[in-house]
Scaffold this motif. Structure first.
Motif, mmCIF file in Angstrom:
data_model
loop_
_atom_site.group_PDB
_atom_site.id
_atom_site.type_symbol
_atom_site.label_atom_id
_atom_site.label_comp_id
_atom_site.label_asym_id
_atom_site.label_seq_id
_atom_site.Cartn_x
_atom_site.Cartn_y
_atom_site.Cartn_z
ATOM 1 N N UNK A 1 0.832 -1.202 0.000
ATOM 2 C CA UNK A 1 0.000 0.000 0.000
ATOM 3 C C UNK A 1 0.871 1.258 0.000
ATOM 4 N N UNK A 2 0.236 2.384 -0.289
ATOM 5 C CA UNK A 2 0.923 3.673 -0.295
ATOM 6 C C UNK A 2 1.337 4.031 1.126
ATOM 7 N N UNK A 3 2.574 4.465 1.297
ATOM 8 C CA UNK A 3 3.105 4.702 2.639
ATOM 9 C C UNK A 3 2.418 5.875 3.340
ATOM 10 N N UNK A 4 2.108 6.937 2.615
ATOM 11 C CA UNK A 4 1.486 8.108 3.235
ATOM 12 C C UNK A 4 0.088 7.778 3.753
ATOM 13 N N UNK A 5 -0.669 7.081 2.934
ATOM 14 C CA UNK A 5 -2.021 6.727 3.353
ATOM 15 C C UNK A 5 -1.991 5.739 4.520
ATOM 16 N N UNK A 6 -1.059 4.792 4.471
ATOM 17 C CA UNK A 6 -0.960 3.821 5.557
ATOM 18 C C UNK A 6 -0.591 4.497 6.867
ATOM 19 N N UNK A 7 0.370 5.412 6.843
ATOM 20 C CA UNK A 7 0.793 6.087 8.074
ATOM 21 C C UNK A 7 -0.359 6.909 8.647
ATOM 22 N N UNK A 8 -1.124 7.566 7.789
ATOM 23 C CA UNK A 8 -2.284 8.323 8.267
ATOM 24 C C UNK A 8 -3.310 7.422 8.947
ATOM 25 N N UNK A 9 -3.623 6.289 8.306
ATOM 26 C CA UNK A 9 -4.606 5.353 8.869
ATOM 27 C C UNK A 9 -4.109 4.740 10.172
ATOM 28 N N UNK A 10 -2.838 4.366 10.212
ATOM 29 C CA UNK A 10 -2.299 3.716 11.397
ATOM 30 C C UNK A 10 -2.135 4.711 12.551
ATOM 31 N N UNK A 11 -1.896 5.983 12.242
ATOM 32 C CA UNK A 11 -1.825 7.003 13.283
ATOM 33 C C UNK A 11 -3.179 7.164 13.969
ATOM 34 N N UNK A 12 -4.255 7.105 13.192
ATOM 35 C CA UNK A 12 -5.595 7.149 13.790
ATOM 36 C C UNK A 12 -5.822 5.943 14.692
ATOM 37 N N UNK A 13 -5.322 4.801 14.262
ATOM 38 C CA UNK A 13 -5.483 3.564 15.036
ATOM 39 C C UNK A 13 -4.675 3.618 16.338
ATOM 40 N N UNK A 14 -3.496 4.204 16.298
ATOM 41 C CA UNK A 14 -2.624 4.253 17.474
ATOM 42 C C UNK A 14 -3.047 5.298 18.500
ATOM 43 N N UNK A 15 -3.946 6.188 18.130
ATOM 44 C CA UNK A 15 -4.317 7.289 19.009
ATOM 45 C C UNK A 15 -4.851 6.798 20.357
ATOM 46 N N UNK B 1 6.726 3.137 24.065
ATOM 47 C CA UNK B 1 5.266 3.057 24.038
ATOM 48 C C UNK B 1 4.794 1.927 23.131
ATOM 49 N N UNK B 2 5.473 1.719 22.010
ATOM 50 C CA UNK B 2 5.118 0.605 21.129
ATOM 51 C C UNK B 2 5.397 -0.734 21.812
ATOM 52 N N UNK B 3 6.434 -0.793 22.651
ATOM 53 C CA UNK B 3 6.709 -2.009 23.416
ATOM 54 C C UNK B 3 5.615 -2.274 24.439
ATOM 55 N N UNK B 4 5.161 -1.223 25.129
ATOM 56 C CA UNK B 4 4.087 -1.385 26.118
ATOM 57 C C UNK B 4 2.796 -1.849 25.463
ATOM 58 N N UNK B 5 2.559 -1.398 24.244
ATOM 59 C CA UNK B 5 1.353 -1.801 23.511
ATOM 60 C C UNK B 5 1.467 -3.223 22.971
ATOM 61 N N UNK B 6 2.662 -3.803 23.014
ATOM 62 C CA UNK B 6 2.857 -5.167 22.542
ATOM 63 C C UNK B 6 3.079 -5.287 21.049
ATOM 64 N N UNK B 7 3.389 -4.188 20.378
ATOM 65 C CA UNK B 7 3.583 -4.207 18.931
ATOM 66 C C UNK B 7 5.039 -4.435 18.548
ATOM 67 N N UNK B 8 5.960 -4.079 19.452
ATOM 68 C CA UNK B 8 7.388 -4.132 19.169
ATOM 69 C C UNK B 8 8.087 -4.720 20.388
#
Length: 179
Positions: free
Chosen positions: A42-56, A137-144
């Motif tokens: 997928x397009x990187x800009x669109x993905x980062x925008x969508x994932x930023x909303x998800x991470x909020x 923070x990504x480690x606390x969320x269990x993603x990394x």
């Protein structure tokens, strides 16, 4: 010839495409609608925008996030109020694409030129504290998680599933046309 013909008859499906007719077209249309996508598709800009909303809702930013400059070469903090989540989504995407990447490499990736008026420009790294806090923070969320072998961070299976789920919601990039 007769032996090959009988073998072909054995390998053909019970219903040929002529007998199915409309069902075949509907089946291929359903296959075209849903194709599993990964972050690379997928397009990187669109993905980062969508994932930023998800991470909020998952990450808690630093207390003074509205006052922090991202680097010593900047004069002001970012204008976007959600810049922290956009940077976190970008960091998560980079970790997905290249496993074992560390804070020092992120400082170089997000760095830029330091303009000093009329003097010559020089490259300057970005602030490491913000990147370090995002990784924690990504480690606390269990993603990394931390990479035991050579340092840096790697994506977990939950993080990979999460990123691919968001990538599936993004539209595919336009096809490249060579003339």
């Amino acid at each position: 010839r007769d032996a090959t013909r009988s073998r072909r008859e054995r390998t053909t499906p019970l219903h040929t495409t002529e007998e199915r007719g409309h069902e075949t077209r509907a089946h291929t249309m359903a296959e075209e609608k849903y194709t599993p996508k990964t972050v690379k598709d997928v397009d990187s800009h669109e993905f980062v925008r969508q994932y930023a909303k998800h991470l909020k809702g998952k990450l808690t930013p630093m207390e003074n996030v509205d006052l922090i400059k991202t680097g010593c070469y900047k004069e002001l903090s970012p204008y976007d109020p959600d810049w922290y989540f956009v940077r976190a989504a970008s960091v998560a995407r980079k970790i997905y694409l290249k496993q074992g990447i560390g804070i020092g490499k992120f400082r170089k990736i997000y760095g830029s030129t330091y303009r000093k008026g009329v003097r010559t420009e020089h490259f300057c790294k970005v602030s490491g504290g913000v990147i370090r806090h995002i990784c924690q923070q990504l480690e606390k969320a269990g993603l990394v998680e931390k990479y035991a072998k050579k340092g840096g961070r790697v994506i977990t299976s939950q993080g990979k599933r999460d990123l691919d789920l968001i990538a599936g919601r993004c539209s595919a990039p336009p096809a490249m046309i060579f003339t």
